[in-house]
Design a protein around this motif. Sequence first.
Motif, PDB file in Angstrom:
ATOM      1  N   ARG A 184      55.900 -20.501 -57.254  1.00 14.75           N
ATOM      2  CA  ARG A 184      57.220 -21.095 -57.087  1.00 14.75           C
ATOM      3  C   ARG A 184      58.089 -20.210 -56.194  1.00 14.75           C
ATOM      4  NH1 ARG A 184      58.446 -24.771 -61.390  1.00 14.75           N
ATOM      5  NH2 ARG A 184      56.604 -26.119 -61.493  1.00 14.75           N
ATOM      6  N   THR A 237      56.711 -20.374 -52.533  1.00 10.50           N
ATOM      7  CA  THR A 237      57.012 -21.648 -51.890  1.00 10.50           C
ATOM      8  C   THR A 237      58.489 -21.732 -51.522  1.00 10.50           C
ATOM      9  OG1 THR A 237      55.240 -22.734 -53.123  1.00 10.50           O
ATOM     10  CG2 THR A 237      56.925 -24.150 -52.156  1.00 10.50           C
ATOM     11  N   ALA A 238      59.362 -21.281 -52.436  1.00  9.58           N
ATOM     12  CA  ALA A 238      60.800 -21.308 -52.166  1.00  9.58           C
ATOM     13  C   ALA A 238      61.144 -20.397 -50.998  1.00  9.58           C
ATOM     14  CB  ALA A 238      61.567 -20.889 -53.416  1.00  9.58           C
ATOM     15  N   SER A 286      59.915 -22.079 -47.689  1.00  7.63           N
ATOM     16  CA  SER A 286      60.683 -23.256 -47.305  1.00  7.63           C
ATOM     17  C   SER A 286      62.047 -22.891 -46.735  1.00  7.63           C
ATOM     18  CB  SER A 286      60.855 -24.184 -48.507  1.00  7.63           C
ATOM     19  OG  SER A 286      61.682 -23.583 -49.492  1.00  7.63           O
ATOM     20  N   SER A 287      62.554 -21.718 -47.107  1.00  2.66           N
ATOM     21  CA  SER A 287      63.857 -21.276 -46.597  1.00  2.66           C
ATOM     22  C   SER A 287      63.721 -20.149 -45.579  1.00  2.66           C
ATOM     23  CB  SER A 287      64.741 -20.815 -47.766  1.00  2.66           C
ATOM     24  OG  SER A 287      64.119 -19.785 -48.508  1.00  2.66           O
ATOM     25  N   VAL A 290      64.604 -14.065 -52.380  1.00  2.45           N
ATOM     26  CA  VAL A 290      64.702 -15.219 -53.279  1.00  2.45           C
ATOM     27  C   VAL A 290      64.713 -14.748 -54.731  1.00  2.45           C
ATOM     28  CG1 VAL A 290      63.531 -17.303 -54.074  1.00  2.45           C
ATOM     29  CG2 VAL A 290      63.634 -16.788 -51.636  1.00  2.45           C
ATOM     30  N   LEU A 317      66.704 -21.735 -57.345  1.00  3.47           N
ATOM     31  CA  LEU A 317      65.752 -21.704 -56.245  1.00  3.47           C
ATOM     32  C   LEU A 317      66.100 -22.790 -55.226  1.00  3.47           C
ATOM     33  CD1 LEU A 317      62.273 -21.239 -57.979  1.00  3.47           C
ATOM     34  CD2 LEU A 317      63.605 -19.523 -56.749  1.00  3.47           C
ATOM     35  N   THR A 320      62.318 -27.202 -52.137  1.00  3.37           N
ATOM     36  CA  THR A 320      61.111 -27.019 -51.330  1.00  3.37           C
ATOM     37  C   THR A 320      60.794 -28.301 -50.587  1.00  3.37           C
ATOM     38  OG1 THR A 320      59.709 -27.637 -53.194  1.00  3.37           O
ATOM     39  CG2 THR A 320      60.204 -25.301 -52.908  1.00  3.37           C
TER      40      THR A 320
END
Length: 237
Positions: free
Chosen positions: A207, A210-211, A214-215, A222, A232, A235
Amino acid sequence: MQVDPASLAASISELHDLDLERGLATTLQQVVTAAKTLFGADGAGLMLADVDGELRWASATDQPSQLMEEDQERLGTGPCRAAFSQRTAITVRNAGTEADPDGSRSVLRSIGFQAAVGMPVELHGGPIGSLDLYSARPREWDDSEISALQAYAGIVANLLGSAAAANLKGRLAEQLQAALAHGAVIEQAKGVLMERQRLDAATAYERLRTAARSSNRKVADVARELLADVPLPPTSP
């Protein structure tokens, strides 16, 4: 194959005498070579975390083992990465017959290995890497081997701790310093997600990864925001 206690003690004694002044890369090469010999493996390697909490190849006994580590780094799957994220020994006994839900067995077979064991290396309360053994044939890893490899991982952790305190120079030393600086934050954030969302360690780490991706940010950044009660980021679907 059971590990003879006397052989284990002798091997660990030799590791205690390693000289970090020869350089971290040289020292780690001696460790993985000693592990390959003690366990009668066909290859051994060590992966270390970077500033993002991602495992990177650090040392290997031979080219196939290095390719194995590099493939796990590139693909983001394999027994080494599972051992690191789950903080427990991960064994593959027969890559040709075992279920392969995450592609770990396929990664092994692509290099010519049939069995492997990954052991997390922990320092300052969190995982810093994984110590790994590979076999070209199916192999049952018994309890004595798992315990012995755990002891070896402890020696690696001590060496890495000494290397960090000595402020050694070079790529591996810089990677080590960065991982230590951010690893605790990532572990704390994983714990928060595990408690809040009832996740296991591996899923919580995914998690965060992925977060971060994606940012377009670092996992550690994060993680710090999550610890400051910032949700978070969403995504990509």
